[in-house]
Design an enzyme around this catalytic site. Structure first.
Site, PDB file in Angstrom:
ATOM      1  N   LEU A 108       0.869  -1.165   0.000  1.00 37.44           N
ATOM      2  CA  LEU A 108       0.000   0.000   0.000  1.00 37.44           C
ATOM      3  C   LEU A 108       0.910   1.220   0.000  1.00 37.44           C
ATOM      4  CD1 LEU A 108      -2.777  -0.867   2.631  1.00 37.44           C
ATOM      5  CD2 LEU A 108      -2.960  -0.920   0.144  1.00 37.44           C
ATOM      6  N   ASP A 109       0.534   2.255  -0.750  1.00 33.38           N
ATOM      7  CA  ASP A 109       1.349   3.468  -0.793  1.00 33.38           C
ATOM      8  C   ASP A 109       1.541   4.019   0.619  1.00 33.38           C
ATOM      9  OD1 ASP A 109       1.171   3.135  -3.501  1.00 33.38           O
ATOM     10  OD2 ASP A 109      -0.394   4.656  -3.772  1.00 33.38           O
ATOM     11  N   LYS A 110       2.561   4.821   0.783  1.00 26.13           N
ATOM     12  CA  LYS A 110       2.872   5.410   2.084  1.00 26.13           C
ATOM     13  C   LYS A 110       1.686   6.185   2.643  1.00 26.13           C
ATOM     14  CE  LYS A 110       6.187   8.548   4.322  1.00 26.13           C
ATOM     15  NZ  LYS A 110       7.391   9.392   4.132  1.00 26.13           N
TER      16      LYS A 110
END
Length: 242
Positions: A108-110
Site C-alpha cells: 500500500l502506498d505510504k
C-alpha cells in the site's frame, strides 16, 4: 505424525521468539522450561510439535510454522520490512509476531491506509499476488471532482494509464458525488499507484485512499490504524482457497 512434526526444543523456542539458542539454554538451566509437565534438562531434546505440551515459566507455548496477520496500515508507514528513512509496517509488530519474520503481501502506498496482510507463508503470498489469479481488491476513496456514471462506464471498460497500459475492467460504485466525491472501487490487478492513476486518467485526483478488502478478507473495522490481529482459522482457509 511425520518426522517434520518432531523437532529440537531449542529450535522450536527460537523460531517462535522465546530467545536465542544461548538464552534458551539458560532458561533450561534455570528450570523454567517443561515438556509434558516434566522439567527439561537438555535444550536439544526432540519433541512432537503437535502433541507435546511445552511451557516456559508455566505458560503454554504454541508452535506455528506460519503466521498470518491482518493490519490496518496507517498513513506514513511503508509497506516493507526495512527502509533507510521511514517507519515500516513490521516495526509495528510485537516481538512474539516479529520473530516469525513476516512480510507484507503486496504494497500500500505510504499515504494509503487500510487492509494489509502480513505472513511468512511465501507460497500463499505468491498465490495472492500472481497476476494470473486476478485477486479482487476493494478500496474506498475520496476524489476531488464530480465522479459520474461516465467514469464508472470507463472503469468497466478499463482505462488507459499514463504509460499506455490499459487496465482490466474495474467496478466503480459512487457513494456520494459533488465537488468532492466518495467512491468504492474494486480492481483485479495491482499496478503501481493504480487507483490514483485510474482517476487521473479521467481527470480527477484521489485525496484519500483506504483498502477495505483483498480477496475474501475484509478489514476488521475494530482495528484502529496501526493495530493488527492474527487471522482466524476460517479466514486462513478462505485465503488458501482463493
Amino acid at each position: 505424525m511425520s518426522e517434520k512434526d518432531r523437532q529440537r526444543l531449542d529450535k522450536i523456542l527460537a523460531h517462535i521468539g522465546i530467545g536465542t539458542r544461548k538464552e534458551i539454554k539458560k532458561l533450561v538451566k534455570d528450570k523454567r522450561v517443561t515438556v509434558n509437565h516434566q522439567l527439561v534438562k537438555d535444550p536439544g531434546m526432540h519433541v512432537w510439535t503437535s502433541r507435546d505440551r511445552i511451557e516456559v515459566d508455566g505458560k503454554a507455548v504454541r508452535y506455528r510454522e506460519y503466521i498470518y496477520l491482518m493490519m490496518n496500515k496507517p498513513k506514513g508507514v511503508i509497506s516493507s520490512t526495512e527502509d533507510d528513512y521511514d517507519e515500516v509496517v513490521v516495526e509495528l509488530l510485537a516481538q512474539e509476531h516479529y520473530a516469525f519474520a513476516p512480510f507484507p503481501v503486496g504494497r500500500l502506498d505510504k499515504d494509503t491506509e487500510g487492509l494489509l496482510l502480513l505472513t511468512n507463508d511465501g507460497k500463499l503470498a505468491h498465490q495472492l499476488l500472481s497476476p494470473k489469479k486476478h485477486v479482487p481488491k476493494t478500496y474506498c476513496a475520496t476524489v476531488l471532482g464530480e465522479v459520474t456514471e461516465a467514469d464508472a462506464e470507463a472503469f468497466r471498460r478499463g482505462v488507459v494509464l499514463d504509460d499506455g497500459y490499459q487496465t482490466l475492467p474495474g467496478e466503480l460504485t459512487i457513494l456520494r458525488t459533488g465537488s468532492e466525491s466518495e467512491i468504492e472501487l474494486t480492481i483485479y490487478e495491482g499496478k503501481f499507484h493504480q487507483v490514483k492513476r485510474m482517476f487521473e486518467a479521467v481527470g480527477k485526483k484521489v485525496t484519500y485512499l483506504k483498502r477495505i478488502s483483498m480477496g475474501p478478507l475484509h478489514l476488521d473495522e475494530s482495528l484502529e490504524p496501526g493495530e493488527y490481529r492474527e487471522l482466524t482459522d476460517e479466514e486462513i482457509d478462505l485465503l488458501k482457497r482463493q
